[in-house]
Scaffold this active site. Sequence first.
Site, PDB file in Angstrom:
ATOM      1  N   HIS A 182       2.551   3.495  -3.959  1.00 55.21           N
ATOM      2  CA  HIS A 182       1.357   4.307  -4.221  1.00 55.21           C
ATOM      3  C   HIS A 182       0.460   4.355  -2.988  1.00 55.21           C
ATOM      4  O   HIS A 182      -0.025   5.433  -2.594  1.00 55.21           O
ATOM      5  CB  HIS A 182       0.594   3.718  -5.406  1.00 55.21           C
ATOM      6  CG  HIS A 182      -0.697   4.404  -5.704  1.00 55.21           C
ATOM      7  ND1 HIS A 182      -0.800   5.428  -6.630  1.00 55.21           N
ATOM      8  CD2 HIS A 182      -1.950   4.229  -5.201  1.00 55.21           C
ATOM      9  CE1 HIS A 182      -2.059   5.841  -6.668  1.00 55.21           C
ATOM     10  NE2 HIS A 182      -2.773   5.123  -5.817  1.00 55.21           N
ATOM     11  N   GLU A 183       0.232   3.207  -2.352  1.00 53.48           N
ATOM     12  CA  GLU A 183      -0.635   3.167  -1.174  1.00 53.48           C
ATOM     13  C   GLU A 183      -0.012   3.924   0.001  1.00 53.48           C
ATOM     14  O   GLU A 183      -0.710   4.614   0.744  1.00 53.48           O
ATOM     15  CB  GLU A 183      -0.925   1.714  -0.788  1.00 53.48           C
ATOM     16  CG  GLU A 183      -1.680   0.920  -1.843  1.00 53.48           C
ATOM     17  CD  GLU A 183      -3.016   1.552  -2.211  1.00 53.48           C
ATOM     18  OE1 GLU A 183      -3.656   2.169  -1.345  1.00 53.48           O
ATOM     19  OE2 GLU A 183      -3.413   1.443  -3.391  1.00 53.48           O
ATOM     20  N   GLU A 226      -4.973  10.557  -6.712  1.00 57.37           N
ATOM     21  CA  GLU A 226      -4.343   9.433  -7.382  1.00 57.37           C
ATOM     22  C   GLU A 226      -3.080   9.875  -8.116  1.00 57.37           C
ATOM     23  O   GLU A 226      -2.049   9.187  -8.088  1.00 57.37           O
ATOM     24  CB  GLU A 226      -5.317   8.787  -8.376  1.00 57.37           C
ATOM     25  CG  GLU A 226      -6.528   8.143  -7.737  1.00 57.37           C
ATOM     26  CD  GLU A 226      -6.181   6.942  -6.867  1.00 57.37           C
ATOM     27  OE1 GLU A 226      -5.004   6.535  -6.831  1.00 57.37           O
ATOM     28  OE2 GLU A 226      -7.089   6.404  -6.227  1.00 57.37           O
TER      29      GLU A 226
END
Length: 243
Positions: A128-129, A187
């Site tokens: 995700h990062e 996100e």
Amino acid sequence: MKRIAVTIATWVALSLPLSGCMNQTSVAALGDAFKAATLTDSAAKEMAAQATVQMDKKNPVLPANHPYSRRLAKIVAPFKNEDGLALDFKVYDAKQVNAFAMANGTVRVYRGLLDNFTDDEVRFVIGHEIGHVKLGHSLKAMRTAYATSAVRKGLASQGGLAGQLSASQLGALGEQLVNSKFSRTQETESDTYAVSFMKKHGFDPRAGLSVMQKFYKMDGGKRSILSSHPASKDREEHIENLL
């Protein structure tokens, strides 16, 4: 791009003192404003590298032979070079449940994340990062951080507390990048990237669901335990739809 640069520069200029000439701090503020608007990928990577040095000085980094570091090395072994990024993984000896990645390939995982998450869950968070970096979200955050620096320098030309804050610009820049509040759309995009990331490397993407469920329990259903991330329930539903 030119229009954006002019807009930010005008915004900063309005915060500068009205006088017949501009002092060095005022000129620096305008310079940072233009950099914020026109920041390139290579410049962002250089700034991220400098900010990382400051972050590593402020946070205790566990040595490579520490059990936490050895566990992380095993977790990330398949993706030391990922999607064009040469990744540099280290563990911060801090209880926060957090992780971040920067444009230069820096990835820092807090000990608290390793304490509370399985290997696949840690992989999902890292994916995700990395998604924030590869999808351009981190570059936008860098531009915002630089624009903030410009305004601080503008205020510094008038004296006061803001001037003192600009003295540790790189450290503050790193902190701001780590705590960047990404939009819900960003996100969602990064969660989508993380699911693909897990599938690509043959790991269970359903780990993303358990990550969100743990966040939801930790934050009491209000927002993610990661301070830069919004509530987890909608993200869990999005991941479920992807699967």
